[in-house]
Structure formats: structure tokens, C-alpha cells
Design a protein around this motif. Structure first.
Motif, short mmCIF file in Angstrom:
data_model
loop_
_atom_site.label_atom_id
_atom_site.label_comp_id
_atom_site.label_asym_id
_atom_site.label_seq_id
_atom_site.Cartn_x
_atom_site.Cartn_y
_atom_site.Cartn_z
N THR A 451 7.49 8.12 2.35
CA THR A 451 8.86 7.64 2.18
C THR A 451 8.88 6.14 2.07
N PRO A 452 9.38 5.60 0.96
CA PRO A 452 9.44 4.14 0.81
C PRO A 452 10.52 3.54 1.69
N GLY A 453 10.34 2.28 2.04
CA GLY A 453 11.33 1.60 2.86
C GLY A 453 10.74 0.36 3.51
N PRO A 454 11.51 -0.30 4.36
CA PRO A 454 11.07 -1.56 4.99
C PRO A 454 9.78 -1.41 5.80
N GLU A 455 9.60 -0.26 6.46
CA GLU A 455 8.39 -0.08 7.26
C GLU A 455 7.15 -0.02 6.37
N LEU A 461 2.22 -5.42 3.27
CA LEU A 461 1.97 -6.86 3.39
C LEU A 461 0.95 -7.16 4.48
N GLU A 462 1.02 -6.40 5.57
CA GLU A 462 0.01 -6.56 6.61
C GLU A 462 -1.38 -6.17 6.09
N HIS A 463 -1.42 -5.15 5.28
CA HIS A 463 -2.67 -4.68 4.66
C HIS A 463 -3.29 -5.78 3.78
N CYS A 464 -2.43 -6.57 3.12
CA CYS A 464 -2.93 -7.64 2.24
C CYS A 464 -3.55 -8.80 3.01
N GLU A 465 -3.14 -8.97 4.26
CA GLU A 465 -3.54 -10.16 5.01
C GLU A 465 -5.05 -10.39 4.99
N VAL A 476 8.18 -9.88 -3.50
CA VAL A 476 9.09 -8.74 -3.55
C VAL A 476 8.27 -7.48 -3.72
N VAL A 477 8.57 -6.44 -2.96
CA VAL A 477 7.97 -5.11 -3.14
C VAL A 477 9.10 -4.13 -3.41
N GLU A 478 9.04 -3.44 -4.55
CA GLU A 478 10.02 -2.41 -4.88
C GLU A 478 9.29 -1.12 -5.18
N TYR A 479 10.03 -0.03 -5.14
CA TYR A 479 9.40 1.28 -5.28
C TYR A 479 9.93 2.02 -6.51
N ARG A 480 9.05 2.75 -7.13
CA ARG A 480 9.37 3.54 -8.32
C ARG A 480 8.81 4.95 -8.17
N ASP A 481 9.56 5.93 -8.70
CA ASP A 481 9.06 7.30 -8.66
C ASP A 481 7.83 7.47 -9.55
N ARG A 482 7.81 6.72 -10.66
CA ARG A 482 6.68 6.82 -11.59
C ARG A 482 6.58 5.52 -12.37
#
Length: 502
Positions: A451-455, A461-465, A476-482
């Protein structure tokens, strides 16, 4: 008193570079560091010579590689001038990079020695230049021969490669007249009692090169540790700065200062403010010249091509938006996809060649060949020439993101995000931003059941650190179905960009 003389009566215009100036005019101020500490040309040359002897005492010889993970300061210049006197390749490393990113560069360049600051210490590295200089003579080393700086630049794969040029095999002084002439022709810089302001990290090629050649021209180099708009204005007034190198983001930030702050400082000493690294909006450049006068010099090129095009203030005002005509020794062609030369006004791929020398990507002959068409090199950008031979850029290379004057490559960020188990697909694009030029935007297709969202965004972003430097992180991070793909199945970043912007 002639602007090229000091109270000692030495005419630096007749001296071939830093090493000669340091010996003949030792009391001339060479560098004013970030904390206000000053060092003279004589003292700086003595330290450079000691480090040369120290490097040789470690068994480092002509053609070897030394790296520096150093913040702006005297040590960063000592390493450039020392390696440049004894035939070494010097690799400045961005200290914002993560440990794995630094390790990749240090391994790829085969660094025999790494010099760091206390804040960036790493196993086996020298902390500063004191250890190299300790107990060493301050006389010039024997068998002096010019070295070269080897810059690491990323390609569309996101993996940095060293841009390596052949060592000239001559004393450093043999090269100075050529470069003095070149900088004089392109940006009107001359030897003499001038003051150069360093505003950007010297792990970038242009700020480092301008600081290095300011010393060869006999200028005093004032160094900032980081860019602060009002502080830069204050330094210009305090030290009567005559020339500086900046990027358009800095102009944006200074123009945003309150009018009373902007009018507070005397900037009349400025004669050349050179900008590069990213496109500067016409309106921004006009506003700066309305404020500072016609002092903005622009050039366009790349780490590989160096300064390929340049335009002086009055020529730009007559042709707003141009990045200039070919610099001395450079030729240009605009080619279509079939390799046919295009007439003025027709956009195509930019190719340049120069008599100033060639380059190769270290350990990557395939990449070197892919960037060349015979003797002609392409930075991968699209542009056109007008009837008078002035170049206008249409777009940076398709996937490159230029943010704050720094090149950022989407594939590297995508590779890091795809390592996260919640990511099925990702496309990273650059989105125009008034201040930064572009912002990094990540369009993510979550894995099935996620499920996409703030969490999730916080987790990504923590993963990128630990994987990529912070300046590469998506704003900016946005979500797309495809996410869209080409007919061959490849991710269509151009379609992603088009959809997002529309």
C-alpha cells in the motif's frame, strides 16, 4: 603601480605560473581560507614542495594516482599543486558520497594514497597534508613534470568513470602560457593583483580548475566552505573580489535576498563572474547584470570536452540565451541521427573537437568509443547554431538531471530504489524548478500487495541513505499503478516525464 606588480616590483605577468611566482614573490598573499587564515605564495609553495617529497618517499611515482577526500581549504589546493608538479593523477572525491560510492571510485582509479580531512577519515588514509610534509625539505623536487586532475563523472549507467588525459611529459611551466592565453581569450582573466572567490566545493571540476589557475595567474584565492548568499556578498566587499565562478542556483538565491540586504554591499570590484554547469534562465541573468553590471561570463562544455563554448557579457546581451561560440582551438558540428551535418537553426546532437588534447574513460574503452565519432566528441546534448555560429541549447541529454549545477543520473537512483522489496518498478525524472534548475522526482510502482503512502515514502528515503548521496535523493516520491514501456519492453522514461509534466 601596475596591476601585475606588487610592492616587490615583481611582474607576475612575466612569470610562468604558481611555482615561479612562489619563488620570486613569496610574500604575495596566495590563499585566504574559510576561517580567515592567510598563507603566502612562498609558504604555500614550501608546503607543496614538502608534500611532493613526501609522496615520493611513499614510493609514489610518475603516472600513479592519488585521491583526496577534502573539504574546501588550503589542503585541497596543496594536493592539486603538489600532484601537478611531479607527474601524478589527482582524483578529488565528493565527500558527500556514501562509503560504498567512495570505495568504488577509489578502487576504480587505483589510488596509491588517499588524503582526507579529520571529518572524513577512513582506514589507511592520510589525515591532511601534515604527515606527508613532516620532515621533508621545502626545496623543489627533482625531475619536475606536470600532472593532471582526473575527474570522475557519471554516464547514463550511473557508474562514475575517470576522465583521463595523457600526461604531457613536460615541466609544469611549459603548460602555463597556453592556459593563461586560453583563459584570457575566453573570460578575460589576466595575471596580476586580482582576487578570486571560490563559492563551490572543489571536488567539482570548474571550481577546482578556476582556483588552480587563479594561483597560476598570481591571484589571491578566497575560499568559502559553503555557499551562503549574504556571506558571498560580504566577502566580495571585504576582499575586493574581482572574479568568481558560480552556478545559476546561486544567482536565484542571491536575487531572493531582501532589497535592503542586496543594496548593503559594495560589489563594484567585480569584473568577471563566470557561470557554467547548468542553463541559466534569461530573466535571472538579466537581473544579475542589472544589479552587478555586465560582468557575467558563461561557458558550456563538460568534464570531457572542458570549455567548448563561451560568451562574454555584451555578446550575450545581444543574443540572450546563447551559451556562446566555439572556444579557441575548438570546432563544432551539429549532426542529425544519421550523422549528417545540419544547417544553422536546425537542432541536433552537438559534437566538438579540439587541438587542446584528447581523453579516455579510465578502464572503459567501449564507453570512450561510444562517445566519439572519429575525432569528434559529443556531450550528448541537443542544440543548434545561429547564422553567426552562436550555440543555443534545446535540452540536456534526455535522462540527465542537473540540479543546483550538479549532474544527477536517474539510473543510479532507480537502481538503489529497486533494491527495496516494496518497489516493483521505478522511473526517476528531473522536473523543472525555478531555483535548482531541476528537482529529482521518483515515480514508483509498488510491489503487489504493498500500500503506497507516507510510511512507504519514509521507508524508501531511509533505504537510500546508505546507498546514494543525499543530494541524489528524490525531492518528491509519487506512486503509479503501472509505468509505461516501449514496444521493446523497456521503461519509457520520456513517456513518464511527458505524463508527469502534463
Amino acid at each position: 603601480m601596475d596591476s601585475q606588480e606588487t610592492t616587490s616590483g615583481v611582474d607576475v605577468g612575466r612569470l610562468p605560473g604558481f611555482y615561479a611566482i612562489g619563488a620570486a614573490d613569496p610574500d604575495r598573499t596566495a590563499v585566504i581560507d574559510t576561517d580567515g587564515a592567510e598563507i603566502s605564495y612562498g609558504a604555500l609553495l614550501a608546503r607543496v614542495n614538502q608534500v611532493c617529497h613526501g609522496l615520493r618517499a611513499r614510493g609514489i611515482g610518475t603516472g600513479d594516482v592519488v585521491a583526496g577526500v577534502l573539504p574546501n581549504g588550503i589542503d585541497a589546493l596543496v594536493m592539486v599543486m603538489a600532484t601537478g608538479q611531479i607527474g601524478l593523477y589527482y582524483v578529488p572525491v565528493n565527500w558527500h558520497l556514501t562509503a560504498p560510492e567512495m570505495a568504488y571510485i577509489l578502487k576504480d582509479c587505483d589510488a596509491k594514497l588517499v588524503v582526507t580531512s579529520p571529518d572524513h577519515a577512513m582506514p589507511g588514509a592520510e589525515i591532511g597534508t601534515d604527515g606527508l610534509a613532516a620532515g621533508q625539505p621545502d626545496t623543489a623536487p627533482g625531475e619536475r613534470t606536470a600532472g593532471a586532475v582526473m575527474w570522475y563523472t557519471s554516464g547514463t549507467t550511473g557508474f562514475p568513470k575517470g576522465v583521463q588525459r595523457p600526461l604531457p611529459g613536460a615541466e609544469p611551466e611549459a603548460l602555463v602560457p597556453l592556459y593563461t592565453w586560453f583563459f584570457g581569450e575566453v573570460v578575460d582573466l589576466r595575471p596580476g593583483a586580482e582576487v578570486h572567490l571560490v563559492t563551490s566545493p572543489m571536488y567539482h571540476s570548474a571550481p577546482c580548475a578556476h582556483a588552480q589557475f587563479a594561483l597560476h595567474l598570481g591571484h589571491t584565492v578566497v575560499i568559502t566552505s559553503r555557499f551562503d548568499p549574504e556571506n558571498v556578498l560580504e566577502l566580495i566587499e571585504r576582499y575586493q573580489v574581482s572574479n568568481a565562478m558560480m552556478v545559476p542556483t546561486m544567482f536565484h538565491r542571491m536575487l531572493r535576498l531582501p532589497e535592503d540586504v542586496r543594496n548593503k554591499y559594495d560589489l563594484s570590484s567585480l569584473r568577471q563572474v563566470i557561470h557554467t554547469a547548468a542553463a541559466c534562465p534569461v530573466s535571472v541573468k538579466r537581473q544579475i547584470m542589472d544589479w552587478w553590471g555586465p560582468v557575467l561570463y558563461e561557458y558550456y562544455g563538460s568534464t570531457e570536452s572542458t570549455i567548448a563554448f563561451a560568451v562574454k557579457p555584451h555578446d550575450w546581451l545581444a543574443r540572450p540565451g546563447t551559451v556562446g561560440r566555439p572556444a579557441p582551438t575548438f570546432e563544432v558540428k551539429i549532426l542529425d541521427e544519421a550523422g549528417q551535418e545540419l544547417p544553422p537553426g536546425e537542432p541536433g546532437m552537438i559534437y566538438v573537437k579540439s587541438a587542446m588534447g584528447t581523453f579516455e574513460y579510465r578502464k572503459d574503452p567501449a564507453k570512450t568509443a561510444a562517445s566519439m565519432r572519429g575525432e569528434w566528441y559529443t556531450p550528448g546534448d541537443i542544440g543548434y547554431l545561429d547564422a553567426d555560429g552562436y550555440l543555443f541549447l534545446c535540452d540536456r541529454r534526455t535522462d540527465l538531471i542537473v540540479s543546483g549545477g550538479v549532474n544527477i543520473y536517474p539510473a543510479e537512483i532507480e537502481a538503489a530504489l529497486l533494491e527495496h522489496p516494496a518497489v516493483a518498478e521505478v522511473a526517476v525524472i528531473g522536473v523543472p524548478d525555478e531555483e535548482w534548475g531541476h528537482n529529482v522526482v521518483a515515480l514508483v510502482q509498488p510491489a503487489e500487495g504493498v500500500t503506497p503512502g507516507p510510511e512507504l515514502t519514509a521507508s524508501l528515503l531511509e533505504h537510500c541513505e546508505a546507498r546514494i548521496a543525499r543530494f541524489k535523493h528524490p525531492k518528491v516520491v509519487e506512486y503509479r499503478d503501472r509505468l509505461p514501456r516501449t514496444p521493446t519492453g523497456k521503461l519509457s522514461r520520456s513517456k513518464v516525464r511527458q505524463d508527469y509534466l502534463s
